[in-house]
Each structure stands twice: as structure tokens, then as C-alpha cells.
Write a protein that holds these residues in place. Structure first.
Motif, PDB file in Angstrom:
ATOM      1  N   GLY A 108      35.685  34.414  50.460  1.00 18.78           N
ATOM      2  CA  GLY A 108      34.690  33.664  51.209  1.00 18.78           C
ATOM      3  C   GLY A 108      34.527  32.247  50.699  1.00 18.78           C
ATOM      4  N   PHE A 109      34.644  32.084  49.388  1.00 19.18           N
ATOM      5  CA  PHE A 109      34.557  30.755  48.774  1.00 19.18           C
ATOM      6  C   PHE A 109      35.695  29.868  49.264  1.00 19.18           C
ATOM      7  CE2 PHE A 109      34.947  28.248  44.597  1.00 19.18           C
ATOM      8  CZ  PHE A 109      34.008  27.314  45.000  1.00 19.18           C
ATOM      9  N   MET A 121      26.589  35.921  44.369  1.00 23.49           N
ATOM     10  CA  MET A 121      26.511  37.295  44.854  1.00 23.49           C
ATOM     11  C   MET A 121      27.198  38.280  43.920  1.00 23.49           C
ATOM     12  SD  MET A 121      27.319  36.555  48.876  1.00 23.49           S
ATOM     13  CE  MET A 121      27.559  38.288  49.259  1.00 23.49           C
ATOM     14  N   ASP A 180      39.286  40.135  46.156  1.00 27.60           N
ATOM     15  CA  ASP A 180      37.881  39.872  45.928  1.00 27.60           C
ATOM     16  C   ASP A 180      37.288  39.132  47.119  1.00 27.60           C
ATOM     17  OD1 ASP A 180      35.512  38.206  44.838  1.00 27.60           O
ATOM     18  OD2 ASP A 180      35.840  39.796  43.364  1.00 27.60           O
ATOM     19  N   VAL A 231      34.326  37.929  47.684  1.00 24.24           N
ATOM     20  CA  VAL A 231      33.493  36.757  47.396  1.00 24.24           C
ATOM     21  C   VAL A 231      34.357  35.513  47.218  1.00 24.24           C
ATOM     22  CG1 VAL A 231      31.892  35.735  45.750  1.00 24.24           C
ATOM     23  CG2 VAL A 231      31.617  38.116  46.423  1.00 24.24           C
ATOM     24  N   SER A 237      42.230  35.435  45.594  1.00 21.05           N
ATOM     25  CA  SER A 237      41.379  36.628  45.510  1.00 21.05           C
ATOM     26  C   SER A 237      42.155  37.832  44.991  1.00 21.05           C
ATOM     27  CB  SER A 237      40.743  36.944  46.864  1.00 21.05           C
ATOM     28  OG  SER A 237      41.713  37.330  47.811  1.00 21.05           O
ATOM     29  N   LEU A 257      27.742  31.988  47.532  1.00 21.14           N
ATOM     30  CA  LEU A 257      28.804  32.991  47.489  1.00 21.14           C
ATOM     31  C   LEU A 257      29.025  33.518  46.085  1.00 21.14           C
ATOM     32  CD1 LEU A 257      31.351  31.315  49.898  1.00 21.14           C
ATOM     33  CD2 LEU A 257      30.391  33.605  50.207  1.00 21.14           C
ATOM     34  N   LEU A 258      29.172  32.588  45.125  1.00 25.79           N
ATOM     35  CA  LEU A 258      29.500  33.020  43.774  1.00 25.79           C
ATOM     36  C   LEU A 258      28.312  33.672  43.077  1.00 25.79           C
ATOM     37  CD1 LEU A 258      31.742  30.050  42.680  1.00 25.79           C
ATOM     38  CD2 LEU A 258      32.423  32.276  43.543  1.00 25.79           C
ATOM     39  N   TRP A 262      30.906  39.867  42.001  1.00 23.56           N
ATOM     40  CA  TRP A 262      32.192  40.362  42.485  1.00 23.56           C
ATOM     41  C   TRP A 262      31.980  41.628  43.327  1.00 23.56           C
ATOM     42  CZ3 TRP A 262      34.995  36.468  41.518  1.00 23.56           C
ATOM     43  CH2 TRP A 262      34.905  35.783  40.317  1.00 23.56           C
ATOM     44  N   ILE A 263      32.738  41.707  44.430  1.00 21.74           N
ATOM     45  CA  ILE A 263      32.709  42.927  45.237  1.00 21.74           C
ATOM     46  C   ILE A 263      34.134  43.305  45.597  1.00 21.74           C
ATOM     47  CG2 ILE A 263      30.420  42.439  46.161  1.00 21.74           C
ATOM     48  CD1 ILE A 263      31.695  41.454  48.703  1.00 21.74           C
TER      49      ILE A 263
END
Length: 545
Positions: free
Chosen positions: A309-310, A21, A304, A306, A64, A18-19, A23-24
């Protein structure tokens, strides 16, 4: 320790994916003035997260949103610091399942620059705290938490952050109340400076940072503003020191929107549970400071994905582990702080104390009759609505994993314990007793008079036990201060936690080894799995006048 490592390793692969990937979902709009912050100092701050790192729309911003806000101000040209004032690692199963370690991973992912400890960082044990600190990519700052053997700060005392146009010094302070609000055995190797020594420590930090050329001084203080903490509050430290520009506070869960100004210092605090994120903007051109809270209800910025998701990767593991059903509640169970378990008898407090009494008696069998039970109000962390109760909820409400102990005390010692634990009534106190098998009255019109200060504690014995508290019955028989009683408590209280130092003087202490949650489960099973109408209202064990 082994549990923490095993459970953290379970998410290592997912975390790396995940990390890795990047920042999105970068925010393009935030509840903030649309202007350039080029060269300004923006301090984004949190406190008393208590494991609430996930996002709950309209209620809880989650970590996030902290990241989204951080990136927003960085894109506007600000010099950004992300700081936390303690109590991040205990309070929900999202962190307690991992012995607090997941909280540090979330904060690493968010890019925190520094944090102070709160009292709850000690809950899992000092060895576990040291492991958490080793996992952190940011410094733990606590100038007044000293190694008892060396007299030196156990963690780092301060950190300096250098920007192109500004040098910022940050130091940390933790409340001496950690000595008794954490299990005493977990803090036996440290000394926490308090009172005049705390003020002197803070001034020394300011002077040292200024001597190193710092233009701006920030204190991360887990001290709070509650009356119960008079003498060690942020208000007291600021009134007795000079040179702190910004004091980021925690501990009392107080929302200070816009700041409190004392002399040249601004005190700010976000409340708790990431319901708000604090933003302090220091305009380097005008040399003026503005502080505000960004609330979950009003937040218009980005999150965020990502980091979300973490957090979810950890949450999924916890929910799978605790997916079973604990019980069904026929009624709402009150576990609020105040009015609630820290100020008065509640039905959830009665249920917990009844469970202690039941589990202790099951352990003792026919050998000893357990006369009563006490659950400290601070050990109950949330309310439970009517309906199905999952194991996840059980471990959220009772997260500490304390074992049930039985102390043999005299009536006089029991009276001292109840008098001390009701010392703040009608104001809130974590030690406030929820009881089973005991009936007593508190007369709040009579002031509490301090006697001797308990050793290694911020609490005082009552000067005259029985002046405010009158015990009517214990175990169904009239109270006698000369009698002996077997009382079920958790091991935190048996070790002298909160206001219960007198229990360390008990004639006998029997640790059943039964974890409090397990005791609750066995008691619910005896009720057929339903917390019924018998708990619709408090039972009337405590009368408050």
C-alpha cells in the motif's frame, strides 16, 4: 532538490498512516526448506532494483515480497541481514518522479540494514544523493568513494552487526565507471578508487573488520562481472584479496544462482528489477554457506500488504501526474539492452536520435544547420510495444531528464567519438551510438586498441581513430575529418559522459534547455502523434561487419 521535497511531502501523511498500521499478511509458507534457522546467519540481498519496487505477479517480486521473506526467516530464528548492492534509485517513474527519494523510503519500510551505491545513484546530482542518504534509516557503505579534498570515504566505509553468536562485518564498494556512467558534473567532488587501489582498499576493509573481531565478512560491491569491466569486477577484487566470505554483487545485471566460488569467497548476484531475491544462509554450526535465488515465477511466500500500500500511494501520484497520452506507436519499438540499443541500431534508437535532431533544429531556427544527432544507447531504458504510449511510459524509457545540447566538433573529433563509443562492439556498451543524419560502418573484425585513458574516466581514446569505424556521410554530405559539424546530443554526453570525453573539447557547446522528453514530445507532435511505419525497421544508419 525542491521538487524532491515537495513530491515526498505529498505522500508523507499517507505513509505515516500505512506504516503505523503494522505488518500484516505474515507469510506462513515460503519456497525454502522447512527447518529451524536458529542462530544461523541469513542474508537476504537485492541489487539493481532500478525503481522496480512494485509487485508484478510472475515477473517482479517487489519490495513487499522482500519484507515477507525477511519476516519468514526471522520467525525461524535466523539472524537476518537485509542488504542491497546498489542502483536502486533510478529506472522507473516510481522513483525518478521523486528524484530517487522514494526508493530510500521503500527501503526504510522494508528494514534494510545497509546498501552500497551504484552508478545510477548519482544521476540526480550529488546534492540530491546526499539528501537521499540523509533520508535513509540504514548506512550507505562505499569504502572506495572518497572525498577529493580529504581522501576520506564520503559515506561510511563499513558497518558491524553483532548477534548473540556472531559478529558480521559489511563493507561497500562502487564501480569507478560511475565517473562516466553518471554525468561527470555529478561526481566531480569525489574520487572512486579503481584497479590496484580498489583491491588494496578492499583488503584494508577486511583487515580492519577482522581486527574488530568480526567472524564473517561481507562485501556489497556494485562492480559486476562483464568483460567491459575487467580489472574492476567482483571477480578481480576477490582474486586479489583474502578474507571476504560473501561478495554480493551488482551492476552487470547477472543472475548468479548458487554462487561463484573463488578461493574462499562466494560471489552471488540476483540479476535485476527484483525478478529474484537472493538468500544466503550461513550455518553457524557447520560453518558452511549456501546461496540461492528466489524467483518471481516460483515464489510461494507472502507479501506484506502494508508495504504494498505504501508503494501504491506513491505509484498513484506518479500515474496521475503522467496519465496523459504521449503518442501512438504503429509498430513495436526496440529498446532492449542486447541485442538492442547497446549493440546495434534499433528503430527506437533511430526515433530518439531523430527527435534530438528535430528539437535541436527547431531551437536553432535559421541560424545554424544541425548536421546530425547521437543518442547513447544507455539512455534508452526499455522497449515500447505498439499501441497507445502514456506519458508514464515516455518517462520510464527516457528517465534522466537530460537537456538537448548541440556540440560543434571537427570531423576528426566526431570520428573519435564514434570509434570510442563502438569500442566494445559487438558486445554491449552503454555509450553505443544511435544516430540521425549520420551513416557509418563498424568493422568488428578489427580489434579496438586503447590509446590514452580519458581523464577521470575508465574509458580510453582509440589509438587509431578510423581503424574500426568509417563514416560515410554527415548531414547528407560526404564525411571530411577536416570539416566542422553541429551534432545534437544530450548534456550527459556533452559533459563527457560514457565514452564521449572528446565532446568536452568541442569548439562550441550550445545547451538548448530543452529536456529530452520534451524534444520527443515536440517531434511526435510534428508526426501527428503517431510513430508510424517509417520506424517499422531500423533505417540503415549503421552497418556492422
Amino acid at each position: 532538490m525542491r521538487k524532491l521535497w515537495k513530491r515526498l511531502l505529498a505522500v508523507t501523511t499517507a505513509a505515516a498512516m500505512l506504516l503505523g498500521m503494522g505488518w500484516i499478511n505474515f507469510p506462513d509458507k515460503v519456497q525454502a526448506a522447512e527447518r529451524s534457522y536458529e542462530g544461523d546467519l541469513v542474508v537476504i540481498h537485492t541489487n539493481d532494483i532500478h525503481g522496480h519496487f512494485n509487485t508484478v505477479e510472475g515477473e517482479q517480486l517487489g519490495i513487499s515480497a522482500v519484507v515477507g521473506l525477511k519476516h519468514y526467516y526471522e520467525a525461524k530464528g535466523a539472524n537476518v541481514l537485509l542488504l542491497d548492492a546498489g542502483d536502486f534509485s533510478q529506472g522507473t517513474t516510481l522513483v525518478s518522479y521523486f528524484d530517487g527519494g522514494s526508493s530510500v523510503l521503500f527501503m526504510n519500510a522494508a528494514g534494510y540494514n545497509a546498501a552500497s551505491l551504484g552508478n545510477h545513484e548519482f544521476d540526480f546530482g550529488f546534492e540530491e544523493l546526499q539528501l537521499m542518504a540523509s533520508l535513509a534509516d540504514f548506512p550507505i557503505l562505499d569504502a572506495n568513494v572518497l572525498d577529493k579534498n580529504t581522501g576520506e570515504p564520503y559515506f561510511e566505509d563499513h558497518q558491524i552487526f553483532t548477534f548473540d553468536n556472531l559478529k558480521v562485518g559489511v563493507f561497500g564498494l562502487d564501480t569507478a565507471e560511475a565517473q562516466t556512467k553518471a554525468s561527470p558534473k555529478n561526481v566531480r567532488d569525489i574520487q572512486i578508487l579503481d584497479g590496484a587501489e580498489l583491491y588494496a582498499c578492499a583488503q584494508e576493509q577486511v583487515d580492519a573488520l577482522k581486527a574488530q573481531g568480526c567472524d564473517y565478512i561481507i562485501c556489497l560491491g556494485h562492480l559486476g562481472v562483464d568483460d567491459e569491466s575487467i580489472g574492476r569486477r567482483s571477480l578481480d577484487v576477490v582474486a586479489n584479496t583474502k578474507g571476504i566470505d560473501l561478495f554480493i554483487d551488482g551492476h552487470s545485471h547477472t543472475e548468479i544462482n548458487g554462487g561463484i566460488q573463488i578461493n574462499d569467497t562466494t560471489i552471488t548476484s540476483t540479476g535485476s528489477y527484483l525478478a529474484n531475491i537472493g538468500v544466503a544462509v550461513y550455518d553457524t554450526e557447520t560453518q558452511t554457506l549456501s546461496t540461492s535465488l528466489v524467483s518471481a515465477a516460483d515464489y510461494k511466500g507472502g507479501y506484506d500488504a502494508v508495504v504494498d500500500g505504501f508503494v501504491k500511494a506513491h505509484q498513484d501520484i506518479v500515474e496521475t501526474a503522467y496519465s496523459g497520452l504521449f503518442a501512438t506507436a504503429a509498430v513495436d519499438l526496440n529498446g532492449e539492452r542486447e541485442p538492442g540499443v547497446r549493440t546495434e541500431e534499433t528503430n527506437l534508437g533511430d526515433f530518439a536520435a531523430d527527435a534530438y535532431l528535430y528539437a535541436a533544429q527547431q531551437y536553432m531556427g535559421d541560424t545554424i544547420t544541425v548536421d546530425g544527432a547521437i543518442q547513447n544507447g544507455g539512455g534508452v531504458r526499455a522497449s515500447i510495444p505498439a499501441g497507445p504510449i502514456t506519458m508514464n511510459t515516455l518517462y520510464t524509457v527516457f528517465p534522466f531528464g537530460n537537456s538537448i545540447s548541440v556540440v560543434k566538433v571537427t570531423g576528426a573529433q566526431l570520428l573519435e567519438a564514434l570509434e570510442a563509443s563502438c569500442s566494445a562492439a559487438p558486445s554491449a556498451l552503454g555509450g553505443f551510438p544511435q544516430v540521425s543524419g549520420i551513416r557509418f560502418t563498424i568493422d568488428t573484425a578489427v580489434p579496438y586498441v586503447n590509446g590514452m585513458q580519458y581523464p577521470d574516466s575508465t574509458y580510453y581514446a582509440p589509438a587509431v581513430p578510423g581503424s574500426r569505424v568509417t563514416i560515410e556521410t554527415v548531414g547528407g554530405r560526404a564525411f571530411d575529418p577536416a570539416d566542422s559539424y553541429y551534432i545534437a546530443v544530450n548534456n550527459f554526453m556533452a559533459d563527457g559522459g560514457d565514452t564521449y570525453y572528446v565532446f568536452t573539447q568541442a569548439e562550441e557547446v550550445i545547451d538548448t534547455g530543452v529536456i529530452d522528453a520534451e524534444g520527443l514530445i515536440s517531434y511526435v507532435d510534428s508526426l501527428g502523434g503517431v510513430i508510424g511505419q517509417a520506424y517499422a525497421l531500423p533505417k540503415g544508419n549503421i552497418t556492422i561487419k
